[in-house]
Enzyme design. Structure first.
Site, PDB file in Angstrom:
ATOM      1  N   TRP A  76      74.806  87.812  -0.717  1.00  0.00           N
ATOM      2  CA  TRP A  76      76.122  88.284  -1.079  1.00  0.00           C
ATOM      3  C   TRP A  76      76.467  89.595  -0.604  1.00  0.00           C
ATOM      4  O   TRP A  76      77.658  90.066  -0.323  1.00  0.00           O
ATOM      5  CB  TRP A  76      76.379  88.067  -2.593  1.00  0.00           C
ATOM      6  N   ASP A  78      80.004  93.922  -7.345  1.00  0.00           N
ATOM      7  CA  ASP A  78      80.306  92.514  -7.385  1.00  0.00           C
ATOM      8  C   ASP A  78      79.693  91.905  -8.472  1.00  0.00           C
ATOM      9  O   ASP A  78      78.534  91.673  -8.616  1.00  0.00           O
ATOM     10  CB  ASP A  78      79.888  92.111  -5.697  1.00  0.00           C
ATOM     11  N   LYS A 117      81.687  81.702 -12.198  1.00  0.00           N
ATOM     12  CA  LYS A 117      80.549  81.621 -12.726  1.00  0.00           C
ATOM     13  C   LYS A 117      80.314  81.887 -14.051  1.00  0.00           C
ATOM     14  O   LYS A 117      80.003  80.935 -15.002  1.00  0.00           O
ATOM     15  CB  LYS A 117      79.646  82.638 -11.914  1.00  0.00           C
TER      16      LYS A 117
END
Ligand SMILES: *Cc1c(COP(=O)(O)O)cnc(C)c1O
Length: 359
Positions: free
Chosen positions: A102, A171, A195
């Site tokens: 990511w 993030d 999530k």
């Protein structure tokens, strides 16, 4: 029957939230239609939007000088939005910590608009740890400093918050709302919802107000935090159902005791699984002990020829989505807020039994 769902995302949602949504789906608030079928500017939906923001502010103790944004384009959209919104005040340089897939996507996108300085990387050990706080130095004059507090794929979580001079950007897609955070240490926090917040289709942004005037002049309006902030995140039609459902999750979290309660149970759940992995020769965790994620637990079988069998039998036992990310293989159990302790107990019991029969 509902099964135990360990999916990394879109992930499990709290059952009472789904039940409430089901009960009021056809006739929401006595309006004779669903929440998806009313104007986002109606008083009823405006109330939902405002309440969701307030509940999120309460849960994370968000200071008044921060705007809460409900955004589209996912966390990936923010990989682009961040440089667009922060490279317009002189500096087009940014610091990034590289901790896995990511972080890498965020870095690649920022490189299209400016200069990225990789201040630290865990690539030397296959992204299995978070670089130590004293192992790197900030670049001079960076517009911001970006990191990924929890790498969802590698299962690596930072045990500390970087202490930096430039605005700290994080993030938090796979860790938001799993513990209290000192929001005032951050310039911009963002997270895709699917999530730990709600269904996919919406992302949350939390931005310090003084950062709203640093955008590049040509910024696409759909990426502008300022336009989102000024328009109540309704410059265009927002994903109303995802916003509403996220609001129900915030209410559920408050009823569970908020992020303090989530922090406690996240340690209990993950420790149960890590302790089991560490006692076993049959299974192991590839992640450095001090950087192990409370949210995503990758693990491998010593004999990977049993992987297929493990996945088949676990699924039959009502344990869903344990396959590791396609890029790393092995297994991964995601233990977000909506995954109860009983799910981890069932998983560990299954794993012990599987080892007994195949070990
Ligand atoms: C899932 C995830 C993303 C991508 O989110 P999208 O909403 O699909 O863009 C980005 N970063 C992290 C840490 C993630 O877990």
């Amino acid at each position: 029957m509902r099964k135990f769902n360990f999916c990394a995302g879109p992930a499990a949602l709290p059952e009472p939230v789904l039940q409430q949504a089901q009960e009021e789906l056809l006739d929401w608030q006595g309006l004779g239609c669903s929440v998806m079928e009313v104007s986002h500017r109606s008083p009823e939906f405006t109330a939902v939007a405002e309440q969701a923001e307030q509940d999120l502010r309460d849960l994370l103790s968000i200071p008044d000088n921060y705007k809460v944004l409900f955004l589209q384009g996912g966390a990936t959209g923010q990989f682009s939005a961040i440089p667009w919104n922060l490279f317009g005040a002189g500096s087009k340089q940014a610091d990034y910590i590289h901790t896995g897939q990511w972080a890498e996507k965020a870095i690649k996108e920022a490189r299209r608009y400016g200069e990225v300085n990789i201040v630290a990387s865990s690539e030397d050990r296959n992204f299995s740890y978070a670089p130590a706080a004293d192992s790197w130095e900030e670049g001079a004059g960076a517009a911001y400093f970006h990191y990924t507090p929890n790498e969802t794929i590698g299962g690596v979580e930072f045990p500390y918050i970087p202490d930096v001079k430039s605005p700290l950007v994080a993030d938090m897609s796979s860790t938001i709302l799993s513990q209290p955070i000192p929001v005032e240490k951050f310039g911009f926090i963002y997270a895709g919802a699917q999530k730990n917040i709600g269904p996919s289709g919406i992302a949350v942004g939390i931005v310090r107000e003084d950062l709203l005037d640093r955008a590049l002049p040509e910024i696409p309006r759909s990426l502008s935090w300022k336009i989102a902030a000024d328009g109540g995140s309704m410059d265009n039609t927002p994903p109303t159902f995802a916003w509403y459902l996220s609001g129900l999750v915030f209410k559920w979290l408050k009823a569970q005791g908020g992020v303090e309660a989530m922090a406690k149970v996240s340690v209990e759940k993950s420790q149960l699984l890590y302790d089991f992995l560490d006692r076993s020769d049959f299974y192991s965790s590839p992640v450095a002990v001090e950087s192990r994620s409370r949210m995503n637990v990758p693990f491998v079988l010593a004999d990977d020829s049993l992987d297929k069998q493990f996945l088949k039998e676990s699924e039959e036992a009502g344990l869903l989505a344990l396959k590791g990310h396609r890029s790393v293989g092995g297994m991964r159990a995601s233990l977000y807020n909506a995954v109860p302790l009983e799910a981890v107990e069932a998983l560990v019991a299954f794993m012990a039994d599987f080892e007994q029969r195949h070990g």
